[in-house]
Design an enzyme around this catalytic site. Structure first.
Site, PDB file in Angstrom:
ATOM      1  N   GLY A  24       0.838  -1.209   0.000  1.00  0.00           N
ATOM      2  CA  GLY A  24       0.000   0.000   0.000  1.00  0.00           C
ATOM      3  C   GLY A  24       0.865   1.248   0.000  1.00  0.00           C
ATOM      4  O   GLY A  24       1.854   1.321   0.722  1.00  0.00           O
ATOM      5  N   VAL A  36      16.989   8.507  -0.617  1.00  0.00           N
ATOM      6  CA  VAL A  36      17.859   7.392  -0.995  1.00  0.00           C
ATOM      7  C   VAL A  36      18.622   7.754  -2.274  1.00  0.00           C
ATOM      8  O   VAL A  36      19.846   7.566  -2.377  1.00  0.00           O
ATOM      9  CB  VAL A  36      17.031   6.094  -1.213  1.00  0.00           C
ATOM     10  CG1 VAL A  36      17.867   5.014  -1.886  1.00  0.00           C
ATOM     11  CG2 VAL A  36      16.462   5.593   0.112  1.00  0.00           C
ATOM     12  N   ASP A 141       0.100   1.902   8.545  1.00  0.00           N
ATOM     13  CA  ASP A 141      -0.377   1.064   9.666  1.00  0.00           C
ATOM     14  C   ASP A 141       0.481   1.163  10.929  1.00  0.00           C
ATOM     15  O   ASP A 141       0.017   0.817  12.011  1.00  0.00           O
ATOM     16  CB  ASP A 141      -0.432  -0.414   9.243  1.00  0.00           C
ATOM     17  CG  ASP A 141      -1.366  -0.647   8.068  1.00  0.00           C
ATOM     18  OD1 ASP A 141      -2.205   0.218   7.812  1.00  0.00           O
ATOM     19  OD2 ASP A 141      -1.233  -1.699   7.410  1.00  0.00           O
ATOM     20  N   ARG A 168     -17.796  14.901  13.875  1.00  0.00           N
ATOM     21  CA  ARG A 168     -18.260  15.335  15.203  1.00  0.00           C
ATOM     22  C   ARG A 168     -19.334  16.420  15.076  1.00  0.00           C
ATOM     23  O   ARG A 168     -20.319  16.428  15.802  1.00  0.00           O
ATOM     24  CB  ARG A 168     -17.064  15.843  16.014  1.00  0.00           C
ATOM     25  CG  ARG A 168     -17.413  16.443  17.336  1.00  0.00           C
ATOM     26  CD  ARG A 168     -17.774  15.431  18.383  1.00  0.00           C
ATOM     27  NE  ARG A 168     -16.610  14.801  18.966  1.00  0.00           N
ATOM     28  CZ  ARG A 168     -16.683  13.832  19.885  1.00  0.00           C
ATOM     29  NH1 ARG A 168     -17.863  13.390  20.301  1.00  0.00           N
ATOM     30  NH2 ARG A 168     -15.600  13.306  20.377  1.00  0.00           N
ATOM     31  N   GLU A 201     -15.003   8.976  22.171  1.00  0.00           N
ATOM     32  CA  GLU A 201     -15.451   8.349  23.416  1.00  0.00           C
ATOM     33  C   GLU A 201     -14.861   6.951  23.594  1.00  0.00           C
ATOM     34  O   GLU A 201     -14.803   6.434  24.707  1.00  0.00           O
ATOM     35  CB  GLU A 201     -16.982   8.261  23.445  1.00  0.00           C
ATOM     36  CG  GLU A 201     -17.662   9.561  23.858  1.00  0.00           C
ATOM     37  CD  GLU A 201     -17.421  10.724  22.906  1.00  0.00           C
ATOM     38  OE1 GLU A 201     -17.324  10.483  21.688  1.00  0.00           O
ATOM     39  OE2 GLU A 201     -17.300  11.875  23.372  1.00  0.00           O
ATOM     40  N   LYS A 225     -24.123   9.592  29.723  1.00  0.00           N
ATOM     41  CA  LYS A 225     -24.428  10.301  30.975  1.00  0.00           C
ATOM     42  C   LYS A 225     -24.286  11.805  30.797  1.00  0.00           C
ATOM     43  O   LYS A 225     -25.102  12.583  31.227  1.00  0.00           O
ATOM     44  CB  LYS A 225     -23.482   9.820  32.084  1.00  0.00           C
ATOM     45  CG  LYS A 225     -24.039   8.611  32.806  1.00  0.00           C
ATOM     46  CD  LYS A 225     -23.159   8.252  33.981  1.00  0.00           C
ATOM     47  CE  LYS A 225     -23.443   6.817  34.391  1.00  0.00           C
ATOM     48  NZ  LYS A 225     -22.263   6.119  34.816  1.00  0.00           N
ATOM     49  N   LYS A 227     -23.120  13.189  27.687  1.00  0.00           N
ATOM     50  CA  LYS A 227     -23.021  13.609  26.290  1.00  0.00           C
ATOM     51  C   LYS A 227     -24.211  13.101  25.497  1.00  0.00           C
ATOM     52  O   LYS A 227     -24.750  12.036  25.795  1.00  0.00           O
ATOM     53  CB  LYS A 227     -21.744  13.035  25.679  1.00  0.00           C
ATOM     54  CG  LYS A 227     -20.497  13.611  26.285  1.00  0.00           C
ATOM     55  CD  LYS A 227     -19.283  12.897  25.761  1.00  0.00           C
ATOM     56  CE  LYS A 227     -18.051  13.447  26.437  1.00  0.00           C
ATOM     57  NZ  LYS A 227     -16.886  12.635  26.225  1.00  0.00           N
ATOM     58  N   HIS A 266      -9.794   4.642   1.614  1.00  0.00           N
ATOM     59  CA  HIS A 266      -8.487   4.986   1.051  1.00  0.00           C
ATOM     60  C   HIS A 266      -8.127   6.458   1.126  1.00  0.00           C
ATOM     61  O   HIS A 266      -6.983   6.815   0.830  1.00  0.00           O
ATOM     62  CB  HIS A 266      -8.392   4.484  -0.386  1.00  0.00           C
ATOM     63  CG  HIS A 266      -8.214   2.993  -0.447  1.00  0.00           C
ATOM     64  ND1 HIS A 266      -9.254   2.118  -0.279  1.00  0.00           N
ATOM     65  CD2 HIS A 266      -7.109   2.231  -0.604  1.00  0.00           C
ATOM     66  CE1 HIS A 266      -8.812   0.880  -0.350  1.00  0.00           C
ATOM     67  NE2 HIS A 266      -7.511   0.911  -0.550  1.00  0.00           N
TER      68      HIS A 266
HETATM   69  O1  F6P Z   1      -1.264  -1.704   4.679  1.00  0.00           O
HETATM   70  C1  F6P Z   1      -1.839  -0.501   4.332  1.00  0.00           C
HETATM   71  C2  F6P Z   1      -3.319  -0.671   4.126  1.00  0.00           C
HETATM   72  O2  F6P Z   1      -3.862   0.596   3.811  1.00  0.00           O
HETATM   73  C3  F6P Z   1      -4.081  -1.313   5.278  1.00  0.00           C
HETATM   74  O3  F6P Z   1      -4.347  -0.453   6.323  1.00  0.00           O
HETATM   75  C4  F6P Z   1      -5.311  -1.827   4.571  1.00  0.00           C
HETATM   76  O4  F6P Z   1      -5.859  -2.921   5.256  1.00  0.00           O
HETATM   77  C5  F6P Z   1      -4.777  -2.242   3.241  1.00  0.00           C
HETATM   78  O5  F6P Z   1      -3.574  -1.520   3.037  1.00  0.00           O
HETATM   79  C6  F6P Z   1      -5.709  -1.987   2.080  1.00  0.00           C
HETATM   80  O6  F6P Z   1      -5.108  -2.481   0.931  1.00  0.00           O
HETATM   81  P1  F6P Z   1      -5.617  -2.215  -0.547  1.00  0.00           P
HETATM   82  O7  F6P Z   1      -5.339  -0.794  -0.896  1.00  0.00           O
HETATM   83  O8  F6P Z   1      -4.847  -3.162  -1.378  1.00  0.00           O
HETATM   84  O9  F6P Z   1      -7.092  -2.470  -0.538  1.00  0.00           O
END
Ligand code: F6P
Length: 336
Positions: A24, A36, A141, A168, A201, A225, A227, A266
């Site tokens: 991803g 790099v 992640d 919110r 919450e 309570k 909110k 995404h």
């Molecule tokens: O690993 C990054 C991530 O965005 C995860 O959080 C998610 O589960 C996964 O990739 C989604 O993957 P894809 O874009 O292939 O659906």
């Protein structure tokens, strides 16, 4: 002194490196490619950009990069080298083709920017062939062991918080409970920390292994309570069905409440990288070339307590990165 000579000899053997992004995409990957590339050129190395991750390595989709190729990229989200999840590279035949292409282009070492799956690929390649591989943690992640943060995590966290702030407004106006699902695969860093930052919450995360049901806990804490609306951040999880599952339960068990679900999806992966991610990517990119100079191989670069560290691939991908229990407590205390 002897060490210095060995280092020099080692570096002499490496004349060209290849760089790819895989899995991803994550904001800050371009900043990492830039770092790099420029740092390798600074050390007198040739740099080859490998397009579409391991897929492009197998197909030979490879072009030389110059200092100018990475101009004007530090601020851009995504990855200009493109990325993919390659099934072929998981097979020995796929890796054989990939190595043939490395040899064809005269690439002596490989830099891989990606998450768990991508670094597993690099580990397998390095195990089977004599190719030094260095990994950079690139994933929203934050689930790689051995680094405080991964490239892209901070930006994604900020994106989520911005979205939750907006939700919110409508949640409060309608007195509703929102279950907001965020990414993270099997890791709850994004859910837990965005919940704290957005003043939510509760957070429902896979790492909370107490015997108590997390939804019951949220309800028992008496979320209504004081909110009239509530935000619950839910980590996506193939195991329990994510936000939809908890919203359904809530509707069944407490039909008196008005429940809605938002799955952020995404949009969490896009956008211009935060300053933190740009700096992290720049530091790790320069450190990756330093690591090669030192004769390191098969390690992921990380930052722990503001210091650059090397983590063997096997540890970075295999060891579960724990969530600090203090963070769980902070949210519980502050969400009363
Ligand atoms: O690993 C990054 C991530 O965005 C995860 O959080 C998610 O589960 C996964 O990739 C989604 O993957 P894809 O874009 O292939 O659906």
């Amino acid at each position: 002194m002897l060490f210095a000579v060995n280092k020099a000899l080692y570096m002499e053997k490496i004349k060209a490196i290849g760089i790819l992004t895989s899995g991803g995409d994550a904001p800050g990957m371009n900043a990492a490619i830039r770092a790099v590339t420029r740092s390798a050129i600074f050390e007198g190395l040739k740099v080859f950009g490998i397009y579409r991750g391991y897929e492009g390595l197998i197909a030979g989709d490879i072009k030389e990069l110059t200092t100018e190729s990475v101009s004007n990229t530090i601020q851009r989200g995504g990855t200009f080298l493109k990325t993919a999840r390659s099934k072929d590279f998981m097979t020995p035949e796929g890796r054989r083709k990939a190595v043939d292409n490395l040899h064809k282009f005269g690439i002596d070492a490989l830099i891989v920017i990606g998450g768990n799956g991508s670094l597993t690929g690099a580990r397998d390649l390095a195990r089977e062939y004599d190719i030094p591989c260095i990994g950079l943690p690139g994933t929203i992640d934050n689930d790689l062991y051995g680094t405080d943060s991964t490239i892209g995590y901070d930006t994604a966290l900020n994106t989520i918080v911005e979205c939750v702030d907006k939700i919110r407004d409508t949640a409060t106006s309608h007195d509703r409970i929102f279950f907001i699902e965020v990414m993270g695969r099997d890791a709850g860093f994004l859910a837990q920390n965005s919940a704290i930052a957005a003043g939510a919450e509760a957070a429902i995360i896979p790492e909370d292994q107490t015997l108590f049901d997390q939804l019951d806990q949220f309800i028992k804490r008496g979320f209504r309570k004081s909110k009239n609306s509530s935000i619950v951040l839910v980590s996506e999880s193939p195991k329990d069905g994510g936000a939809m599952h908890y919203a359904e339960r809530m509707r069944k068990e407490h039909p008196e409440y008005d429940v809605r679900v938002t799955i952020l999806g995404h949009l969490q992966r896009g956008g211009t990288p935060s300053a933190y991610d740009r700096i992290l990517a720049s530091r790790l990119g320069v450190a990756a070339i330093e690591a090669l100079k030192e004769g390191q191989r098969n390690v992921m670069m990380g930052v722990v307590n503001d210091r650059v560290v090397y983590v063997p691939f096997s540890r970075a991908i295999k060891q579960d990165k724990p969530i600090n229990p203090e963070l769980i407590n902070v949210l519980n205390v502050l969400s009363i």
